[in-house]
Scaffold this active site. Structure first.
Site, PDB file in Angstrom:
ATOM      1  CD  GLU A 164      22.734  -9.894 -11.167  1.00 54.45           C
ATOM      2  OE1 GLU A 164      22.083  -9.294  -9.045  1.00 54.45           O
ATOM      3  OE2 GLU A 164      21.575  -9.671 -11.155  1.00 54.45           O
ATOM      4  CD  GLU A 361      19.938 -12.982 -13.320  1.00 52.70           C
ATOM      5  OE1 GLU A 361      19.556 -12.616 -12.285  1.00 52.70           O
ATOM      6  OE2 GLU A 361      21.104 -13.864 -13.150  1.00 52.70           O
TER       7      GLU A 361
HETATM    8  C1  BG6 Z   1      20.011 -11.824  -9.168  1.00 46.70           C
HETATM    9  C2  BG6 Z   1      21.031 -12.709  -8.845  1.00 46.70           C
HETATM   10  O1  BG6 Z   1      20.148 -10.729  -9.219  1.00 46.70           O
HETATM   11  O2  BG6 Z   1      18.918 -11.547  -8.340  1.00 46.70           O
HETATM   12  C3  BG6 Z   1      20.445 -14.553  -8.785  1.00 46.70           C
HETATM   13  O3  BG6 Z   1      21.788 -13.236 -10.611  1.00 46.70           O
HETATM   14  C4  BG6 Z   1      19.254 -14.172  -7.696  1.00 46.70           C
HETATM   15  O4  BG6 Z   1      21.697 -15.200  -9.028  1.00 46.70           O
HETATM   16  C5  BG6 Z   1      18.228 -13.721  -7.948  1.00 46.70           C
HETATM   17  O5  BG6 Z   1      19.738 -16.058  -7.532  1.00 46.70           O
HETATM   18  C6  BG6 Z   1      17.712 -13.545  -6.793  1.00 46.70           C
HETATM   19  O6  BG6 Z   1      17.677 -13.594  -5.841  1.00 46.70           O
HETATM   20  P1  BG6 Z   1      16.626 -13.521  -4.253  1.00 46.70           P
HETATM   21  O7  BG6 Z   1      17.092 -13.145  -3.496  1.00 46.70           O
HETATM   22  O8  BG6 Z   1      15.529 -13.113  -4.246  1.00 46.70           O
HETATM   23  O9  BG6 Z   1      16.960 -15.003  -4.221  1.00 46.70           O
END
Ligand code: BG6
Length: 464
Positions: A164, A361
């Site tokens: 990202e 993801e």
């Molecule tokens: C993703 C990232 O976009 O979101 C991760 O690649 C991150 O590193 C994840 O942990 C979740 O984010 P958050 O802010 O909800 O903990």
């Protein structure tokens, strides 16, 4: 049963800084996160910093055994640049020992490692020299990438350069969520340019080394863009959002060039980055073998109000639109829109042809997840099972329609530390107890183990 093709990758994703712990030992140098936590611990949720994670550095064998128990056949994490090459020049033998043992353990247990090189964790020493704003960061990154390929290329076949890249650009140079907390669009553009150049140089090093059966990718957050209406001003806003957040990365890394319309606009606005002769060829020659697509939620936009011309930032091109009919994850505040997976799959197919890709993801963050604990502390995360079921149905529909998608990775495997949010939102198939590192399976881990075993979802196995 909705079946996926043979060899489909079932897995999960995480990153070095969010799981390893051991942030200040065995030769590792500080990243911007380690240093920021030292400087401003109050900014981090519950004062939990990057040393305080699930400690995969110590528990990796146990973690890989849990992956195997869940029938996963693949896993993505990253290497910490600051562990492998702490000063930018010298290889840290303790890091080599750790990563070789970790990656080999995955391979030995039938888990294909997909290894990424940068997940928001800029070395502090390099940040002090200007970070991604400084052109020299490109060569430092390429040198680190080459070291990683040389040290682990015999074990790891699937690689990624960045996770990202939009996020460290946006959050660090157009916001406060990443160091150095700068608000300057022109500087953000330069950071983006150098990041993509660093990516291309790393790909060039990968090609030179010609790792047998090796493949290299970039992992992008690809939120499909939807306009508020079909009126021309909203459609134009959506086109700009897509150019800036999607095509700038995809055109560059898959097609080897930047979209002309975007380049012309940046030039006209005095926002074009500083480039050098030879850059264009570097991009053209070093495209990727596959793409990782992180999908959480769509981007809804509408026409800007009173935009500057020439533009000074994204708000002169589009602004966010809060769709009143959206379904929301009440435990995290993000929109839930499974159809977005199908739409982005069709976008990739229609604009980027046969490039293979996987969902690198997708997932559902839940705050105070202990609320949902049932017997013996097991989290009964039926909301996550429903979320994944709905997204897998859309993914399967896209594959049926010809999308060359080869896997689905959940964010994340074991609840992980998440930057300023630390452990506020939990995403894992396993819950981690930070007091003693115990991992406890959630209901979703048993459900996914069955999905991976069946290589498909049963319509009775989760909501319709
Ligand atoms: C993703 C990232 O976009 O979101 C991760 O690649 C991150 O590193 C994840 O942990 C979740 O984010 P958050 O802010 O909800 O903990």
């Amino acid at each position: 049963m909705l079946k996926f093709q043979e060899g489909f990758l079932w897995g999960a994703a995480a990153s070095a800084p969010q799981t390893e712990g051991a942030a200040a030992i065995d030769g590792k140098s500080p990243s911007t996160w380690d240093k920021w936590f030292e400087l401003e611990p109050d900014k981090f949720y519950d004062h939990v910093g990057p040393s305080d994670t699930s400690n995969t550095y110590r528990h990796f064998r146990e973690d890989v055994a849990l992956m195997k128990a869940m029938n996963l056949n693949s896993y993505r994490t990253s290497i910490a640049w600051t562990r492998l090459v702490p000063d930018g020049k010298t290889v840290n033998p303790q890091a080599v020992t750790f990563y070789r043992a970790y990656f080999q353990e995955m391979v030995d247990q039938g888990i294909e490692p997909i290894i990424n090189l940068f997940h928001f964790d800029m070395p502090w020493w390099l940040m002090e020299r200007g970070g991604w704003e400084a052109r020299e960061s490109v060569d430092y990154f390429a040198a680190y990438a080459r070291i990683a390929f040389e040290q682990f290329g015999d074990i790891v076949k699937k690689w990624a350069t960045f996770n990202e890249p939009l996020v460290h650009i946006e959050c660090g140079y157009m916001g406060d969520a990443h160091w150095p907390k700068v608000h300057n669009f022109k500087r953000a553009i330069q950071v983006g340019y150098h990041t993509l150049l660093a990516h291309a140089k790393a790909v060039a090093a990968f090609r030179e080394l010609a790792i047998p059966n090796g493949e290299i990718a970039i992992i992008l957050n690809l939120s499909p863009v939807y306009p508020k209406s079909q009126q021309s001003a909203d459609l134009e806003a959506a086109e700009w959002a897509d150019l800036l957040y999607i095509r700038s990365f995809l055109d560059c890394t898959v097609l080897g060039r930047f979209p002309e319309k975007l380049v012309a606009m940046l030039k006209k606005s005095g926002l074009a980055p500083v480039t050098e002769e030879g850059d264009r060829e570097l991009f053209a020659l070093n495209t990727v073998d596959f793409i990782g697509c992180n999908y959480y939620q769509p981007l809804r936009v509408q026409a800007p109000i009173a935009p500057n011309d020439p533009i000074t930032g994204p708000r002169d091109l589009f602004r966010g639109y809060d769709w009143p009919d959206k379904k929301i994850n009440p435990h995290r505040g993000w929109e839930i829109f499974p159809q977005g997976i199908y739409d982005i799959a069709m976008r990739l197919k229609n604009s980027y042809g046969t490039i293979p890709w996987y969902i690198s993801e997708n997932g559902m963050g839940v705050s105070q997840e202990e609320r949902f604990a049932a017997q013996e502390g097991q989290i009964n995360d039926t909301y996550r099972i429903e979320f994944v079921t709905d997204h897998l149905k859309e993914l399967q529909r896209a594959i049926e329609a010809g999308a060359p998608c080869f896997g689905y990775h959940m964010w994340t495997f074991i609840d992980c530390w998440s930057w300023l949010n630390a452990y506020k939102n939990r995403y894992g198939y396993y819950r981690v107890d930070l007091t003693d590192d115990t991992r406890t399976p959630k209901a979703s881990s048993f459900w996914m183990a069955q999905v991976a075993k069946d290589n498909g979802i049963d319509s009775g196995n989760g909501p319709d």
